[in-house]
Design a protein around this motif. Structure first.
Motif: not given
Lengths: 223, 244
Positions: A61-62, A68-69, A65, A110, A49
């Motif tokens: 990055r995708v 994490r969601s 994200d 992250e 990243r």
């Protein structure tokens, strides 16, 4: 039956204890495997990243994200019950480890990205000026400093992974919570759950304390 | 003897701001060149281009016959060119001795005992051998900068770049660092020094370069440039910093 007999029934606990301890072993194994896998892959994702070519950076990055969601329970069910339709059949341990480390990887990536970015630019400049290559600079100069900064959040992530292992009971993993609920059903008494709670605390409280003491050591070092 | 550093037509811009607008410079082996000029004149950018901490858009830099550009040759150039930074940039997680031995071990491939022997000798040279096992944070600014000089010397560079080495120091520590730099000037290593210490520049320089607006405005022997500057802007700058 009184409160003590119901929730703190010693004979019931004694009967259930071997199962609970075996469950604790599975929990620790599952947690350790997921943390280790999540760390190695998380470091790779963080580096991609930060330093990868444009499209790879975007993908990393995708990934971070997305995972994490995504609720872990959903991921577990997908890995264990949906992947077989694609011809990928994982054991419950493999499925649980996969789901847990996919998520831990995202969080670790992250955390490490933030840690690496927190190392002043002058550090990598000094390393470069001395002739150290990218890998050597990362290994001997940047990462040691980044890891020191992010030890508290990394440890918190370990705690979360260990707690999340309890969700693996939905994929028939005989970890601590699963053993406790089974013993509860067999004994018709909730004491094993209390036993499991005590074991979770014995496992996690030291880690929680560790985060606190590292943070105060960081504060002392910074002042 | 061929020039150690050859710079021709160097251009560098940050976005729309042109930091260097065509710099030509030859530095001979063993020469001590001091670069002065107002802030924003491109002094630091110029020396940071020599080891490619800054990429440049046009022009060429050749260090000891090797063109400075990316790729394999870059590591070679950087191993030959030492740099001392304004803010020291010591590695805070390593001891003083580890700071000095890291690059010799990992870049030159020295064994630990070899690197430590060399490191201790260099720390002795800058007067800090008794601090070898401390962390940088335990040292004063002046001591840290002397460690940074020892760290650069440990690679046995043939060129040393100093980027405002005393600008971040308390006034009482400037002298100790300048004394170390001055002692190096006699060893035959090529040096490029960006500084605001005019007295020091005068003592140590073989040649002084005055930069303004991303270009070399004037250069000459320190006596000539400080006493009889040809350019009005050199004179204005010297008047301002010397307060005369």
């Amino acid at each position: 039956m009184g409160l003590l007999d119901t929730f703190f029934n010693w004979p019931v606990l004694r009967d259930a204890l071997p199962l609970l301890l075996r469950g604790l072993g599975v929990t620790v194994l599952l947690g350790a495997a997921s943390i280790a896998l999540g760390f190695v892959t998380g470091l790779a994702v963080a580096l991609l990243r930060l330093y990868g070519p444009g499209p790879v950076r975007m993908l990393a990055r995708v990934y971070v994200d997305l995972f994490r969601s995504m609720p872990l329970l959903v991921l577990l069910v997908l890995v264990y019950y949906a992947l077989p339709f694609l011809g990928i059949r994982l054991s419950s341990f493999a499925a649980a480890t996969t789901a847990l480390s996919l998520v831990s990887c995202a969080y670790t990536a992250e955390i490490l990205r933030a840690g690496i970015e927190a190392v002043p630019k002058g550090q990598s400049e000094a390393a470069a000026a001395l002739g150290l290559g990218f890998v050597a600079s990362l290994r001997y100069v940047v990462l040691p400093q980044a890891l020191w900064v992010v030890t508290p959040p990394l440890t918190s992530n370990c705690i979360n992974v260990l707690k999340d292992t309890a969700l693996a009971s939905v994929v028939a993993m005989p970890e601590l919570l699963k053993q406790a609920t089974q013993a509860q059903a067999a004994e018709a008494n909730p004491t094993p759950l209390i036993g499991a709670a005590v074991l979770y605390l014995a496992l996690l409280l030291p880690l929680v304390r560790l985060v606190g003491s590292i943070e105060s050591r960081h504060r002392a070092a910074a002042s | 003897m061929s020039a150690h550093i050859h710079i021709r037509g160097l251009h560098k811009s940050y976005g729309r701001f042109a930091a260097l607008r065509g710099v030509d410079l030859e530095v001979a082996a063993g020469e001590v060149v001091v670069i002065i000029g107002p802030s924003g004149s491109g002094k630091s950018t110029l020396i940071r281009c020599i080891n490619l901490l800054e990429e440049f858009q046009a022009g060429e830099i050749v260090v000891d016959g090797t063109a400075v550009r990316g790729g394999r040759s870059l590591k070679q150039v950087r191993a030959e060119v030492g740099m001392v930074f304004q803010s020291f940039n010591l590695f805070p997680h390593l001891t003083v001795l580890e700071n000095v031995t890291l690059a010799p071990r990992r870049v030159r491939g020295l064994t630990r005992p070899e690197a430590e022997a060399r490191g201790l000798a260099l720390l002795q040279r800058v007067g800090l051998e008794s601090h070898a096992l401390k962390r940088p944070a335990q040292l004063s600014g002046g001591q840290q900068q002397r460690v940074a000089i020892a760290r650069a010397l440990a690679m046995e560079p043939r060129i040393l770049l100093f980027d405002e080495p005393t600008s971040a120091l308390d006034p009482e520590m400037v002298g100790e660092v300048l004394a170390v730099i001055q002692s190096l000037a006699k060893t035959g290593v090529t040096m490029l020094i960006v500084t605001h210490e005019m007295g020091f520049a005068r003592r140590v320089a073989d040649r002084v370069i005055f930069m303004e607006g991303g270009m070399i405005a004037e250069q000459g022997a320190p006596e000539d440039l400080f006493k009889t500057p040809r350019e009005p802007r050199t004179r204005a700058f010297l008047d301002a910093v010397l307060g005369s």
